[in-house]
Motif scaffolding. Structure first.
Motif, PDB file in Angstrom:
ATOM      1  N   GLU A  55       0.764  -1.100  -0.058  1.00  0.00           N
ATOM      2  CA  GLU A  55      -0.038   0.019   0.018  1.00  0.00           C
ATOM      3  C   GLU A  55       0.994   1.208   0.063  1.00  0.00           C
ATOM      4  OE1 GLU A  55      -2.955   0.528   3.023  1.00  0.00           O
ATOM      5  OE2 GLU A  55      -3.524  -1.590   2.609  1.00  0.00           O
ATOM      6  N   PHE A  56       1.993   1.308   0.701  1.00  0.00           N
ATOM      7  CA  PHE A  56       2.858   2.242   0.925  1.00  0.00           C
ATOM      8  C   PHE A  56       3.489   2.385  -0.473  1.00  0.00           C
ATOM      9  CE2 PHE A  56       7.468   2.972   1.424  1.00  0.00           C
ATOM     10  CZ  PHE A  56       7.534   4.471   1.852  1.00  0.00           C
ATOM     11  N   PHE A  57       4.048   1.463  -0.927  1.00  0.00           N
ATOM     12  CA  PHE A  57       4.670   1.507  -2.268  1.00  0.00           C
ATOM     13  C   PHE A  57       3.810   2.224  -3.099  1.00  0.00           C
ATOM     14  CE2 PHE A  57       6.289  -0.065  -5.935  1.00  0.00           C
ATOM     15  CZ  PHE A  57       7.566  -0.139  -6.305  1.00  0.00           C
ATOM     16  N   ASN A  58       2.527   1.537  -3.360  1.00  0.00           N
ATOM     17  CA  ASN A  58       1.839   2.028  -4.509  1.00  0.00           C
ATOM     18  C   ASN A  58       1.323   3.666  -4.150  1.00  0.00           C
ATOM     19  OD1 ASN A  58       1.746  -0.406  -5.659  1.00  0.00           O
ATOM     20  ND2 ASN A  58      -0.320  -0.905  -4.443  1.00  0.00           N
ATOM     21  N   ALA A  59       1.211   4.055  -2.890  1.00  0.00           N
ATOM     22  CA  ALA A  59       0.945   5.507  -2.535  1.00  0.00           C
ATOM     23  C   ALA A  59       2.035   6.495  -2.906  1.00  0.00           C
ATOM     24  CB  ALA A  59       0.683   5.588  -1.154  1.00  0.00           C
ATOM     25  N   ALA A  60       3.369   5.881  -2.811  1.00  0.00           N
ATOM     26  CA  ALA A  60       4.577   6.687  -2.972  1.00  0.00           C
ATOM     27  C   ALA A  60       4.806   6.882  -4.422  1.00  0.00           C
ATOM     28  CB  ALA A  60       5.629   6.092  -2.467  1.00  0.00           C
ATOM     29  N   TYR A  61       4.433   5.868  -5.206  1.00  0.00           N
ATOM     30  CA  TYR A  61       4.672   6.033  -6.584  1.00  0.00           C
ATOM     31  C   TYR A  61       3.412   6.502  -7.379  1.00  0.00           C
ATOM     32  CZ  TYR A  61       9.254   4.014  -6.260  1.00  0.00           C
ATOM     33  OH  TYR A  61      10.468   3.987  -5.818  1.00  0.00           O
ATOM     34  N   ALA A  62       2.271   6.847  -6.855  1.00  0.00           N
ATOM     35  CA  ALA A  62       0.958   7.355  -7.516  1.00  0.00           C
ATOM     36  C   ALA A  62       1.340   8.191  -8.479  1.00  0.00           C
ATOM     37  CB  ALA A  62      -0.080   7.284  -6.259  1.00  0.00           C
ATOM     38  N   GLU A  63       0.544   8.669  -9.311  1.00  0.00           N
ATOM     39  CA  GLU A  63       0.821   9.938 -10.088  1.00  0.00           C
ATOM     40  C   GLU A  63       0.220  11.111  -9.133  1.00  0.00           C
ATOM     41  OE1 GLU A  63       1.189  10.278 -13.548  1.00  0.00           O
ATOM     42  OE2 GLU A  63       1.688   8.158 -13.998  1.00  0.00           O
ATOM     43  N   GLY A  64       1.148  12.224  -9.222  1.00  0.00           N
ATOM     44  CA  GLY A  64       0.653  13.177  -8.472  1.00  0.00           C
ATOM     45  C   GLY A  64       1.369  14.557  -9.059  1.00  0.00           C
ATOM     46  N   THR A  65       1.829  15.348  -8.337  1.00  0.00           N
ATOM     47  CA  THR A  65       2.438  16.428  -8.850  1.00  0.00           C
ATOM     48  C   THR A  65       3.762  16.083  -9.740  1.00  0.00           C
ATOM     49  OG1 THR A  65       2.025  17.820  -6.793  1.00  0.00           O
ATOM     50  CG2 THR A  65       3.639  18.714  -8.227  1.00  0.00           C
ATOM     51  N   LEU A  66       4.408  14.961  -9.390  1.00  0.00           N
ATOM     52  CA  LEU A  66       5.238  14.242 -10.156  1.00  0.00           C
ATOM     53  C   LEU A  66       4.841  13.052 -10.723  1.00  0.00           C
ATOM     54  CD1 LEU A  66       8.267  14.303  -7.894  1.00  0.00           C
ATOM     55  CD2 LEU A  66       8.025  16.113  -9.850  1.00  0.00           C
ATOM     56  N   ASP A  67       4.868  12.717 -11.922  1.00  0.00           N
ATOM     57  CA  ASP A  67       4.570  11.699 -12.419  1.00  0.00           C
ATOM     58  C   ASP A  67       5.184  10.530 -11.942  1.00  0.00           C
ATOM     59  OD1 ASP A  67       6.625  11.475 -14.083  1.00  0.00           O
ATOM     60  OD2 ASP A  67       5.759  12.169 -16.000  1.00  0.00           O
ATOM     61  N   ARG A  68       4.559   9.247 -12.266  1.00  0.00           N
ATOM     62  CA  ARG A  68       5.223   7.999 -12.077  1.00  0.00           C
ATOM     63  C   ARG A  68       6.702   7.725 -12.290  1.00  0.00           C
ATOM     64  NH1 ARG A  68       2.952   3.314  -9.764  1.00  0.00           N
ATOM     65  NH2 ARG A  68       3.754   1.246 -10.197  1.00  0.00           N
ATOM     66  N   LYS A  69       6.888   7.962 -13.556  1.00  0.00           N
ATOM     67  CA  LYS A  69       8.202   7.674 -14.392  1.00  0.00           C
ATOM     68  C   LYS A  69       9.234   8.455 -13.468  1.00  0.00           C
ATOM     69  CE  LYS A  69      10.424   8.043 -18.789  1.00  0.00           C
ATOM     70  NZ  LYS A  69       9.947   8.524 -20.164  1.00  0.00           N
ATOM     71  N   THR A  70       8.666   9.875 -13.312  1.00  0.00           N
ATOM     72  CA  THR A  70       9.511  10.693 -12.897  1.00  0.00           C
ATOM     73  C   THR A  70      10.087  10.379 -11.368  1.00  0.00           C
ATOM     74  OG1 THR A  70       8.885  12.503 -14.031  1.00  0.00           O
ATOM     75  CG2 THR A  70      10.270  13.040 -12.134  1.00  0.00           C
ATOM     76  N   LYS A  71       9.178   9.846 -10.669  1.00  0.00           N
ATOM     77  CA  LYS A  71       9.342   9.222  -9.221  1.00  0.00           C
ATOM     78  C   LYS A  71      10.318   7.974  -9.252  1.00  0.00           C
ATOM     79  CE  LYS A  71       5.203  11.090  -7.180  1.00  0.00           C
ATOM     80  NZ  LYS A  71       3.859  10.264  -6.269  1.00  0.00           N
ATOM     81  N   HIS A  72      10.036   7.130 -10.388  1.00  0.00           N
ATOM     82  CA  HIS A  72      10.988   5.993 -10.420  1.00  0.00           C
ATOM     83  C   HIS A  72      12.410   6.349 -10.745  1.00  0.00           C
ATOM     84  CE1 HIS A  72       8.815   2.231  -9.839  1.00  0.00           C
ATOM     85  NE2 HIS A  72       7.657   2.950  -9.950  1.00  0.00           N
ATOM     86  N   LEU A  73      12.441   7.525 -11.592  1.00  0.00           N
ATOM     87  CA  LEU A  73      13.852   7.858 -11.867  1.00  0.00           C
ATOM     88  C   LEU A  73      14.772   8.644 -10.697  1.00  0.00           C
ATOM     89  CD1 LEU A  73      13.208   9.323 -15.614  1.00  0.00           C
ATOM     90  CD2 LEU A  73      14.585   7.351 -14.990  1.00  0.00           C
ATOM     91  N   ILE A  74      13.731   9.427  -9.891  1.00  0.00           N
ATOM     92  CA  ILE A  74      14.404   9.806  -8.634  1.00  0.00           C
ATOM     93  C   ILE A  74      14.722   8.758  -7.658  1.00  0.00           C
ATOM     94  CG2 ILE A  74      13.892  11.115  -6.576  1.00  0.00           C
ATOM     95  CD1 ILE A  74      11.989  12.996  -8.265  1.00  0.00           C
ATOM     96  N   ALA A  75      14.048   7.695  -7.590  1.00  0.00           N
ATOM     97  CA  ALA A  75      14.414   6.494  -6.629  1.00  0.00           C
ATOM     98  C   ALA A  75      15.655   5.830  -6.946  1.00  0.00           C
ATOM     99  CB  ALA A  75      13.021   5.496  -6.825  1.00  0.00           C
ATOM    100  N   LEU A  76      15.608   5.643  -8.671  1.00  0.00           N
ATOM    101  CA  LEU A  76      16.856   5.082  -8.976  1.00  0.00           C
ATOM    102  C   LEU A  76      17.925   5.798  -8.533  1.00  0.00           C
ATOM    103  CD1 LEU A  76      18.035   2.728 -10.954  1.00  0.00           C
ATOM    104  CD2 LEU A  76      17.796   4.219 -12.805  1.00  0.00           C
ATOM    105  N   GLY A  77      17.978   7.147  -8.995  1.00  0.00           N
ATOM    106  CA  GLY A  77      19.033   7.888  -8.832  1.00  0.00           C
ATOM    107  C   GLY A  77      19.479   7.895  -7.289  1.00  0.00           C
ATOM    108  N   ALA A  78      18.436   7.997  -6.184  1.00  0.00           N
ATOM    109  CA  ALA A  78      18.971   7.828  -4.849  1.00  0.00           C
ATOM    110  C   ALA A  78      19.473   6.472  -4.632  1.00  0.00           C
ATOM    111  CB  ALA A  78      17.470   7.977  -4.007  1.00  0.00           C
TER     112      ALA A  78
END
Lengths: 86, 202
Positions: A55-78
């Motif tokens: 649930e937490f994972f899905n909420a964190a990556y949900a489409e919002g101000t940042l889209d899902r793809k951007t969030k994944h790229l940030i996570a990858l960089g981190a």
């Protein structure tokens, strides 16, 4: 029985030809303890814990101000910066 | 598949094993229906280079039913447990294979067998071997102690095989290997517990 205990790659390799009696056969067998047997134990935890994490994972990556793809790229960089696999 | 033996039956099984194997400890010759000693080792294709380093009277004490070392490579520096080490030929082969950086522990239930094992060890210059009197059903080692567990012709004699296998799993490190040579029964288990107990170690 070896699988039930938790072994993986259980293999009855063959007969040895050395038989103790007419009703028994000498055999060779190998098995391995998984490298991730401790992770396996985590999987045995109550389903609740896993579903809450999902649930937490899905909420964190949900489409919002940042889209899902951007969030994944940030996570990858981190994760690369932290020296861990994404 | 498993039979739940009561304490009296377990005691009689243990006595049967002790009775047979204290005679085997003196010499296995003529006590098995398959070749023992050097002929047995050669028949199971043990590494001749390793056998060369052991004396003839050590080789003569071998009564295994197969070659656990044919199942996987045992590497230099690894920790190995031999369950039911008997007169210790496999234990000593493991000790030579893992080298001085590795260590090998042999356990057995029969005191006379352990005496023979210790006598065999004294005839070598190996310093990486220890022996303990212990049951496979209750291994006296912490979790994740060994890279490899070997056993040769012993699990068929253990009354509670599931418990012993759980113990093997517990003492193996992650990615550890269990290399087993043993006898399996073809066909049905005897329905009569009494005859099973009486003939357990025959």
């Amino acid at each position: 029985m070896l699988n039930e205990v938790g072994f993986v790659d259980v293999e009855l390799v063959g007969e040895t030809g050395f038989n103790s009696s007419p009703v028994t056969k000498g055999v060779l067998c190998r098995a391995r303890k998984s490298a991730i047997s401790d992770v396996g134990r985590f999987e045995m935890q109550p389903k609740d814990a896993l579903s809450k994490y999902q649930e937490f994972f899905n909420a964190a990556y949900a489409e919002g101000t940042l889209d899902r793809k951007t969030k994944h790229l940030i996570a990858l960089g981190a994760s690369l910066a932290a020296g861990c696999d994404p | 598949m498993e039979t739940n033996f009561n304490s009296d039956e377990r005691k009689r099984i243990r006595e049967g094993i002790n009775e047979k194997y204290k005679r085997v400890a003196i010499s296995p010759e003529g006590k098995f229906s398959y070749p023992t000693g050097r002929v047995g080792l050669e028949g199971q294709k043990y590494d001749p280079e390793v056998l060369k380093t052991l004396s003839e009277d050590i080789l003569a004490s071998y009564c295994g039913v197969g070659n656990p070392f044919s199942l996987d490579t045992v590497n230099k520096g690894e920790a190995v447990l031999d369950i039911g080490c008997g007169a210790s030929v496999d234990t000593l082969v493991a000790a030579i294979t893992v080298g001085p950086e590795g260590k090998v522990v042999g356990i057995d239930l029969v005191p006379e067998m352990l005496e023979r094992a210790k006598a065999n060890l004294k005839k070598t210059s190996l310093k990486n071997v220890t022996f303990q009197e212990a049951s496979a059903e209750t291994l006296p080692f912490p979790d994740k102690s060994f890279d490899v567990v070997i056993s040769n012709g012993v699990f068929n004699l253990i009354p509670d095989k599931a418990k012993a296998l759980r113990e093997v799993f517990r003492v193996l490190k992650s990615s550890g290997r269990f290399l087993l040579a043993d006898q399996i029964l073809m066909g049905d288990m005897p329905a009569d517990t009494e005859s099973m107990v009486k003939n357990w170690a025959r």
